[in-house]
Design an enzyme around this catalytic site. Structure first.
Site, PDB file in Angstrom:
ATOM      1  N   LYS A  15       0.848  -1.194   0.000  1.00 42.11           N
ATOM      2  CA  LYS A  15       0.000   0.000   0.000  1.00 42.11           C
ATOM      3  C   LYS A  15       0.883   1.244   0.000  1.00 42.11           C
ATOM      4  CE  LYS A  15      -3.617   2.467   2.454  1.00 42.11           C
ATOM      5  NZ  LYS A  15      -4.672   2.401   3.476  1.00 42.11           N
TER       6      LYS A  15
ATOM      7  N   ARG B 148     -11.143   9.685   1.545  1.00 41.68           N
ATOM      8  CA  ARG B 148     -11.082  10.373   2.833  1.00 41.68           C
ATOM      9  C   ARG B 148     -12.268  11.323   2.982  1.00 41.68           C
ATOM     10  NH1 ARG B 148      -4.458  11.132   2.891  1.00 41.68           N
ATOM     11  NH2 ARG B 148      -4.025   8.878   2.810  1.00 41.68           N
TER      12      ARG B 148
ATOM     13  N   LYS C 211       0.806  10.161   5.652  1.00 43.47           N
ATOM     14  CA  LYS C 211       0.959   8.757   6.053  1.00 43.47           C
ATOM     15  C   LYS C 211       2.278   8.157   5.556  1.00 43.47           C
ATOM     16  CE  LYS C 211      -4.049   8.060   6.566  1.00 43.47           C
ATOM     17  NZ  LYS C 211      -5.204   7.126   6.407  1.00 43.47           N
TER      18      LYS C 211
ATOM     19  N   LYS D 274      -2.107  -1.495  -3.874  1.00 41.55           N
ATOM     20  CA  LYS D 274      -3.008  -0.349  -3.781  1.00 41.55           C
ATOM     21  C   LYS D 274      -2.212   0.948  -3.823  1.00 41.55           C
ATOM     22  CE  LYS D 274      -6.140   1.768  -0.541  1.00 41.55           C
ATOM     23  NZ  LYS D 274      -6.521   1.826   0.842  1.00 41.55           N
TER      24      LYS D 274
ATOM     25  N   SER E 174     -10.401   5.237  -4.833  1.00 46.71           N
ATOM     26  CA  SER E 174     -11.367   6.324  -5.029  1.00 46.71           C
ATOM     27  C   SER E 174     -10.914   7.350  -6.062  1.00 46.71           C
ATOM     28  CB  SER E 174     -11.633   7.001  -3.691  1.00 46.71           C
ATOM     29  OG  SER E 174     -10.418   7.482  -3.128  1.00 46.71           O
TER      30      SER E 174
ATOM     31  N   TYR F  87     -15.186   0.353  -7.058  1.00 48.38           N
ATOM     32  CA  TYR F  87     -16.495   0.978  -6.866  1.00 48.38           C
ATOM     33  C   TYR F  87     -17.390   0.729  -8.072  1.00 48.38           C
ATOM     34  CZ  TYR F  87     -13.823   3.015  -3.127  1.00 48.38           C
ATOM     35  OH  TYR F  87     -13.034   3.149  -2.022  1.00 48.38           O
TER      36      TYR F  87
HETATM   37  C1  PBG Z   1      -7.369   3.719   5.355  1.00 49.34           C
HETATM   38  C2  PBG Z   1      -7.808   3.343   3.986  1.00 49.34           C
HETATM   39  C3  PBG Z   1      -7.689   4.194   2.898  1.00 49.34           C
HETATM   40  C4  PBG Z   1      -8.273   3.542   1.819  1.00 49.34           C
HETATM   41  C5  PBG Z   1      -8.729   2.301   2.268  1.00 49.34           C
HETATM   42  N1  PBG Z   1      -8.415   2.184   3.605  1.00 49.34           N
HETATM   43  C6  PBG Z   1      -7.151   5.568   2.804  1.00 49.34           C
HETATM   44  C7  PBG Z   1      -5.865   5.902   3.411  1.00 49.34           C
HETATM   45  O1  PBG Z   1      -4.972   5.082   3.581  1.00 49.34           O
HETATM   46  O2  PBG Z   1      -5.739   7.081   3.762  1.00 49.34           O
HETATM   47  C8  PBG Z   1      -8.381   4.135   0.460  1.00 49.34           C
HETATM   48  C9  PBG Z   1      -9.359   3.556  -0.499  1.00 49.34           C
HETATM   49  C10 PBG Z   1      -9.691   4.427  -1.642  1.00 49.34           C
HETATM   50  O3  PBG Z   1      -9.075   5.492  -1.877  1.00 49.34           O
HETATM   51  O4  PBG Z   1     -10.612   4.051  -2.384  1.00 49.34           O
HETATM   52  N2  PBG Z   1      -7.183   2.734   6.246  1.00 49.34           N
END
Ligand code: PBG
Length: 332
Positions: free
Chosen positions: A204, A214, A227, A258, A284, A322
């Site tokens: 990730k 978010r 992060k 991801k 997203s 999605y």
């Molecule tokens: C956080 C989490 C995130 C997503 C899934 N779980 C965002 C992040 O790490 O800030 C993102 C999924 C998306 O953008 O569709 N635990």
């Protein structure tokens, strides 16, 4: 003596031969995509008035518990094997200690039980990370600006056990703390949940493509800093392989890359090196880019299928997207 007539070299290889008709193209199709390859991420809200369309994700809605049940029925009807629950939780109940993350009555756990009531055969995946319940928007516990690894892992274990208790089939640790997979696996084994699967968000990245998510979970204005001390640097490939190797060794059943489309090279490397069940998350921001362009008339809706086929070509067994219900409807 006259020389023989010059014959143009005959092209023995004409690749267009097999593209000539739909039947020939069907016969020579290399990868397939079906509803069985899809995991549908859904947002479930506990906030009165929180349901409805997410502005930065047009076409995606936050659901009430009843809405989540209806989504589960839709998934069953369309042969989508799994949904993944993301909680939109009450901002007034977010704390720095995150104890709601392992409350059996939190909205995530309520949603698991609600879905299992109406669709017991649907696989329910969860998210394991503290951000939905954290006052500062981070996936881990924070002290003096530092994200605490081992303390966070203890909290994640509590969160995981509550989700397993509620009936989750697949746990999705998305937090990127070190050692969490091993700790979760041991806790599951030791507490009567040995058959609960872990789909690790193993590779990730610290990505800007999570922005609309978010917004969807109400974490946007909240995040203090970024992060980057736990998610992977987008410039790195080898580090992602080490993450995947480590998570599989610690007991992950499946692994994820991801975001998705900007990281297809990583998907291919993971599949080739580990031959494990491999998933990509079309996140997203990828959805927002495609859907925004489609709704503006700049791209045709065919790009959705094309974007998802790319993951299959890159070696992924499945995709969190999605677009799952829309695509499954189209494929049906
Ligand atoms: C956080 C989490 C995130 C997503 C899934 N779980 C965002 C992040 O790490 O800030 C993102 C999924 C998306 O953008 O569709 N635990």
């Amino acid at each position: 003596m006259s020389s023989p007539p010059i014959v143009a070299p005959f092209p023995a290889t004409r690749l267009r031969r097999l593209r000539r008709t739909p039947a020939l193209r069907a016969l020579t199709t290399e990868v397939s995509l079906s509803a069985a390859n899809l995991i549908w991420p859904i947002f479930v809200t506990e906030i009165a008035g929180g349901a409805g369309e997410i502005p930065s994700m047009p076409g995606v809605e936050r659901l009430t518990l009843d809405g989540a049940k209806r989504a589960a029925e839709t998934a069953m009807r369309l042969n989508i094997p799994a949904v993944c629950i993301f909680p939109h939780s009450d901002p007034d109940l977010k704390t720095d200690t995150c104890e709601r993350a392992w409350d059996p009555e939190n909205i995530g756990n309520k949603a698991i039980r609600a879905i299992k009531e109406v669709a017991p055969d649907l696989a329910v995946m969860t998210d394991i990370a503290l951000d939905p319940y954290n006052a500062n928007g981070h996936d881990g516990l924070v002290r003096d600006g530092v994200i605490l690894n081992d303390e966070t892992v203890e909290a994640l274990v509590r969160m995981a056990l509550a989700q397993a208790e509620a009936g989750a089939d697949i746990l999705g640790p998305s937090d990127m703390m070190d050692g969490r997979i091993g700790a979760l696996r041991m806790a599951l084994e030791g507490n009567g949940h040995k058959d609960v699967a872990i789909l690790s968000y193993a590779a990730k990245y610290a990505s800007g493509f999570y922005g609309p998510f978010r917004d969807a979970v109400g974490a946007s204005g909240r995040l203090v800093g970024d992060k980057k001390t736990y998610q992977i640097n987008p410039a790195n490939r080898e580090e992602a392989m080490r993450c995947v190797a480590r998570d599989l060794a610690e007991g992950a059943d499946m692994v994820m890359v991801k975001p998705g489309m900007p990281y297809l090279d990583i998907c291919r490397m993971v599949k080739d090196q580990f031959a494990a069940p491999t998933y990509a998350y079309q996140v997203s921001g990828e959805y927002a880019m495609l859907e925004g362009a489609i709704r503006n008339g700049w791209l045709s809706r065919d790009v959705v299928l094309e974007s998802l086929l790319a993951f299959r070509r890159a070696g992924c067994d499945g995709i969190l997207t999605y677009y799952a219900p829309q695509l499954a409807e189209r494929l049906a």
